[in-house]
Write an enzyme that holds these catalytic residues in place. Structure first.
Site, mmCIF file in Angstrom:
data_model
loop_
_atom_site.group_PDB
_atom_site.id
_atom_site.type_symbol
_atom_site.label_atom_id
_atom_site.label_comp_id
_atom_site.label_asym_id
_atom_site.label_seq_id
_atom_site.Cartn_x
_atom_site.Cartn_y
_atom_site.Cartn_z
ATOM 1 C CG ASN A 11 43.656 47.296 54.060
ATOM 2 O OD1 ASN A 11 43.938 46.897 52.932
ATOM 3 N ND2 ASN A 11 42.437 47.267 54.544
ATOM 4 N NE ARG A 93 41.761 43.133 53.628
ATOM 5 C CZ ARG A 93 40.949 43.651 52.729
ATOM 6 N NH1 ARG A 93 41.122 44.881 52.304
ATOM 7 N NH2 ARG A 93 39.951 42.950 52.260
ATOM 8 C CG HIS A 182 34.651 40.343 53.787
ATOM 9 N ND1 HIS A 182 33.406 40.308 53.196
ATOM 10 C CD2 HIS A 182 35.237 41.485 53.375
ATOM 11 C CE1 HIS A 182 33.240 41.385 52.446
ATOM 12 N NE2 HIS A 182 34.336 42.115 52.534
ATOM 13 N NE ARG A 243 32.754 43.717 45.274
ATOM 14 C CZ ARG A 243 33.387 43.481 46.420
ATOM 15 N NH1 ARG A 243 33.298 42.298 47.004
ATOM 16 N NH2 ARG A 243 34.114 44.414 46.975
ATOM 17 C CD GLU A 386 37.953 43.631 57.837
ATOM 18 O OE1 GLU A 386 37.284 44.671 57.715
ATOM 19 O OE2 GLU A 386 38.258 42.914 56.888
#
Ligand code: AMP
Length: 401
Positions: A11, A93, A182, A243, A386
């Site tokens: 990743n 990823r 996601h 965010r 993940e």
């Protein structure tokens, strides 16, 4: 069929690379590591082999190639180096796969070109992902490199939900649509929820709430994603750590025209200085909860705003799905913050949603149900993974052929 059973998951971010070497026979993590501060004066590598001590190195890591070399050295020191014949593939990823990549994909030159073409819609993420792939390819050119896209699981969202209601020609020219992110986590958690309930994923309608530093919701009908909260970028949707999530686009015009902020300043404001941080000066939910308990009004407002948005999405996705069998909380906040889970589901008894306070307060790393027996909708905490999902998808792909 190859006997290689290990997948290296990478990743790659702009200044860091996370990696895991996973044996697919039993899911064992043979090594877990992180190289960070790439390109800064001193970089840092932390590496933990299976059943072994964590090792750290502090040294300059000028670029991603150096980062992966350092990783390769640590793996080699444990006897599980990149030259091992047991390595079946490297799974990457990749944040943005656009409309084209609906499934994990073996990287070819053409695929890499297409991922590069998506850089304008993912300028913060795809370049680092591409670099990770290029460097890994150079290290093991003979090995399949598999790209697993954050957007792929959401490519089944129907067109009427994926489109913004703007001029179609303009939208198409600039690839403006809702992609969602996601996805690897939403896919893993929706399936893990079915497993927890002993149900076939194809029969189950689930609302997945991935609440980490970034946060997103998805509605999954029979294993297929039909709606998700993030959009063209990971800015849309829920209130997040830093965010804003949803806001009137008019706010942007106003801040620019009346407030005199540049587009870059507004981008920074909404992506890095908003959400919980913007509302109370703190983006870590642990700290927000602690201050809320002390009666801090700014922290209380941040918590209430966070939970209010979450509840709007739960209600909205209930309407989208028509029938909800389960709600799954996951990621840092979802897995750990019992008050968030309780508040998100409070007062929803009419929708068949209830949380048992005692079950909700149990701390555990295992998937678990937190709703009482009588709750029509099962509410669950389902830890995400993940890396394992990326490894499984990469492994399945290289073993198909
Ligand atoms: P993630 O992006 O999934 O790693 O989630 C990171 C976020 O999870 C942190 O910023 C915290 O806000 C939150 N978090 C982690 N542990 C806890 C905890 N014990 N209680 C509340 N929030 C937590």
């Amino acid at each position: 069929m190859s006997e290689a059973t290990r997948i290296l998951v990478l990743n790659a971010g702009s200044s860091s690379v996370k990696y895991q070497l996973i044996d697919m026979v039993d899911g064992a993590r043979l090594a877990v590591g992180l190289v960070e501060r790439i390109g800064e004066r001193t970089g840092r590598l932390a590496h933990t082999p299976h059943g072994g001590e964590r090792r750290e190195r502090t040294e300059p890591v000028p670029d991603h190639a150096a980062a992966l070399r350092a990783m390769a050295e640590e793996l080699a020191a444990d006897g599980i180096g990149l030259d091992s014949p047991e390595l079946a593939a490297i799974g990457h990823r990749v944040v943005h796969g656009g409309k084209r990549f609906t499934a994990p994909t073996v990287v070819t030159d053409e695929v890499l070109t297409e991922i590069r073409r998506l850089v304008p819609v993912a300028p913060l993420h795809n370049p680092a992902n591409i670099t990770g792939i290029e460097v890994a390819r150079a290290l093991r050119p003979d090995l399949p490199q598999v790209a697993v896209f954050d957007t792929a699981f959401h490519t089944t969202v129907p067109e009427y939900a994926a489109r913004y209601a703007i001029d179609t020609a303009v939208a198409d020219e600039h690839r403006v649509r809702r992609y969602g992110f996601h996805g690897t986590s939403h896919q893993y958690v929706s399936r893990a929820t079915a497993r927890l309930l002993g149900r076939d994923p194809a029969e189950l309608n689930v609302i997945v709430l991935h609440l980490g530093n970034g946060a997103s919701a998805s509605a999954v009908a029979g294993g297929v994603c039909v709606e998700t909260s993030m959009g063209l970028t990971p800015l849309e949707g829920l209130v997040m750590g830093t965010r804003s999530g949803d806001l009137d686009p008019g706010v942007v015009f106003h801040l620019h025209r009346v407030g005199g902020l540049s587009i870059d300043e507004i981008d920074d404001l909404l992506n890095r200085r908003s959400g919980l941080l913007g509302l109370c000066g703190e983006n870590d939910m642990r700290e927000v909860l602690r201050r809320t308990e002390e009666g801090d009004p700014a922290a209380r407002l941040a918590f209430d705003a966070y939970v209010h948005r979450l509840r709007k999405y739960v209600g909205g996705y209930y309407a989208v799905l028509g029938r909800v069998d389960a709600i799954a909380f996951t990621a840092g906040v979802g897995e750990n913050a019992a008050p968030v889970r309780a508040a998100a589901c409070a007062g929803l008894a009419e929708l068949g949603i209830a949380v048992d306070p005692e079950l909700n307060s149990i701390r555990s790393g295992e998937p678990r149900v937190i709703s009482p027996e009588y709750s029509r909708v099962t509410v669950a905490v389902v830890p995400t993974d993940e890396e394992l999902e990326i490894a499984q998808q990469a492994y399945a792909l290289v073993h198909q052929g």
